[in-house]
Motif scaffolding. Structure first.
Motif, mmCIF file in Angstrom:
data_model
loop_
_atom_site.group_PDB
_atom_site.id
_atom_site.type_symbol
_atom_site.label_atom_id
_atom_site.label_comp_id
_atom_site.label_asym_id
_atom_site.label_seq_id
_atom_site.Cartn_x
_atom_site.Cartn_y
_atom_site.Cartn_z
ATOM 1 N N PHE A 1 0.864 -1.180 0.000
ATOM 2 C CA PHE A 1 0.000 0.000 0.000
ATOM 3 C C PHE A 1 0.900 1.229 0.000
ATOM 4 O O PHE A 1 1.624 1.469 0.970
ATOM 5 C CB PHE A 1 -0.920 -0.006 1.220
ATOM 6 C CG PHE A 1 -1.920 -1.119 1.220
ATOM 7 C CD1 PHE A 1 -3.148 -0.969 0.594
ATOM 8 C CD2 PHE A 1 -1.642 -2.329 1.839
ATOM 9 C CE1 PHE A 1 -4.080 -1.999 0.588
ATOM 10 C CE2 PHE A 1 -2.572 -3.362 1.853
ATOM 11 C CZ PHE A 1 -3.792 -3.199 1.215
ATOM 12 N N ALA A 2 0.859 1.996 -1.082
ATOM 13 C CA ALA A 2 1.812 3.090 -1.257
ATOM 14 C C ALA A 2 1.108 4.434 -1.328
ATOM 15 O O ALA A 2 0.231 4.640 -2.171
ATOM 16 C CB ALA A 2 2.636 2.873 -2.541
ATOM 17 N N ALA A 3 1.484 5.350 -0.433
ATOM 18 C CA ALA A 3 0.996 6.728 -0.495
ATOM 19 C C ALA A 3 1.786 7.463 -1.567
ATOM 20 O O ALA A 3 3.014 7.554 -1.499
ATOM 21 C CB ALA A 3 1.159 7.408 0.859
ATOM 22 N N THR A 4 1.096 7.973 -2.573
ATOM 23 C CA THR A 4 1.760 8.626 -3.698
ATOM 24 C C THR A 4 2.037 10.100 -3.373
ATOM 25 O O THR A 4 1.641 10.617 -2.334
ATOM 26 C CB THR A 4 0.892 8.530 -4.954
ATOM 27 O OG1 THR A 4 -0.374 9.168 -4.698
ATOM 28 C CG2 THR A 4 0.633 7.076 -5.321
ATOM 29 N N LYS A 5 2.736 10.755 -4.297
ATOM 30 C CA LYS A 5 3.032 12.195 -4.217
ATOM 31 C C LYS A 5 3.887 12.547 -3.004
ATOM 32 O O LYS A 5 3.745 13.632 -2.424
ATOM 33 C CB LYS A 5 1.749 13.027 -4.206
ATOM 34 C CG LYS A 5 0.857 12.813 -5.416
ATOM 35 C CD LYS A 5 -0.418 13.610 -5.307
ATOM 36 C CE LYS A 5 -1.340 13.345 -6.493
ATOM 37 N NZ LYS A 5 -2.642 14.046 -6.367
ATOM 38 N N ALA A 6 4.783 11.647 -2.618
ATOM 39 C CA ALA A 6 5.669 11.965 -1.502
ATOM 40 C C ALA A 6 6.559 13.162 -1.823
ATOM 41 O O ALA A 6 7.046 13.836 -0.908
ATOM 42 C CB ALA A 6 6.529 10.752 -1.158
ATOM 43 N N ASP A 7 6.769 13.438 -3.103
ATOM 44 C CA ASP A 7 7.590 14.596 -3.481
ATOM 45 C C ASP A 7 6.882 15.920 -3.218
ATOM 46 O O ASP A 7 7.489 16.982 -3.317
ATOM 47 C CB ASP A 7 7.987 14.510 -4.951
ATOM 48 C CG ASP A 7 6.796 14.427 -5.892
ATOM 49 O OD1 ASP A 7 5.760 13.859 -5.487
ATOM 50 O OD2 ASP A 7 6.897 14.910 -7.024
ATOM 51 N N HIS A 8 5.577 15.890 -2.886
ATOM 52 C CA HIS A 8 4.860 17.110 -2.551
ATOM 53 C C HIS A 8 5.060 17.497 -1.087
ATOM 54 O O HIS A 8 4.504 18.499 -0.631
ATOM 55 C CB HIS A 8 3.364 16.944 -2.838
ATOM 56 C CG HIS A 8 3.043 16.956 -4.299
ATOM 57 N ND1 HIS A 8 3.760 16.243 -5.227
ATOM 58 C CD2 HIS A 8 2.087 17.609 -5.006
ATOM 59 C CE1 HIS A 8 3.256 16.451 -6.437
ATOM 60 N NE2 HIS A 8 2.250 17.273 -6.323
#
Length: 236
Positions: free
Chosen positions: A96-103
């Motif tokens: 389960f991966a939370a996306t947009k970590a670069d934000h």
């Protein structure tokens, strides 16, 4: 999609929408699960947790429920010889991966991962009970921002900087401080609160930067290597 209002009369929009929805499930969804999904034994579920947090407690609670229900689409467990022979292939590993970590600035990534773990706890517990290996992390498959610090009202903030997707203008962005304890988000979400009591969380859409990569180099990312290691590392 079906519409509310019962079965509807013959030739009505309600009846036609219901008929087409059943046809969609029969002709599109079921063949997809039968011909493609049933052969998968490793699965990554991408979750826009930041988008849900930005929308408020009700969206977070909807997301938490969806993460639990989505396990109904999988057959988690171990793929022993007899298991595959009698029951078909099972999903052995689910990420389960939370996306947009670069934000977010990297200093907030542990908080995002902890929120992701809390959001998916019910789903992960069900999968582990069936014998599957699960994990949660925050990642970005293509990093669109850089990190910096800035002074605002005498306070030093860790921000990300990038080009806005809509306008192309450069912008530095601070989305708000995610709580280190996920219960500060999940408790009001479960209680049906309309908005966060202590802070608003925002999100911007950043465009990927133009890349000038040397031969053999991959695009910048966040933890994509760790995701691949969890999902297929044992096969390599």
């Amino acid at each position: 999609a079906p519409l509310p209002g019962g079965d509807g009369s013959r030739g009505s929009l309600v009846r036609e929408m219901a008929r087409r929805f059943e046809a969609y499930k029969r002709k599109v969804v079921q063949p997809f699960f039968r011909d493609h999904f049933a052969r998968i034994d490793r699965q990554v579920v991408l979750v826009d947790a930041l988008g849900a947090i930005n929308q408020g407690p009700r969206a977070v609670e909807d997301l938490r429920g969806a993460m639990s229900e989505i396990l109904g689409s999988f057959k988690p467990g171990r793929n022993g010889f007899l298991t595959q022979l009698l029951r078909g292939k099972r999903v052995e590993k689910i990420l389960f991966a939370a996306t947009k970590a670069d934000h977010l600035h990297h200093s907030q990534h542990p908080s995002l991962t902890a929120i992701m773990e809390a959001l998916t706890r019910d789903a992960r517990d069900r999968a582990r009970f069936a014998g599957a290996d699960t994990s949660a992390m925050s990642l970005a498959s293509l990093r669109a921002t850089t990190e910096t610090t800035m002074i605002h009202d005498g306070e030093t903030l860790d921000v990300v900087r990038g080009s806005l997707l809509e306008t192309g203008k450069e912008a530095a962005f601070y989305p708000g401080e995610l709580p280190k304890d996920p219960a500060h988000l999940l408790s009001p979400a479960r209680a049906g609160a309309d908005k966060w009591l202590d802070q608003d969380y925002q999100i911007m859409r950043f465009a990927p930067a133009r890349l000038t990569l040397r031969p053999g180099d991959g695009p910048p990312h966040i933890r994509l290597d760790r995701a691949a290691e969890f999902l297929i590392g044992d096969r390599l």
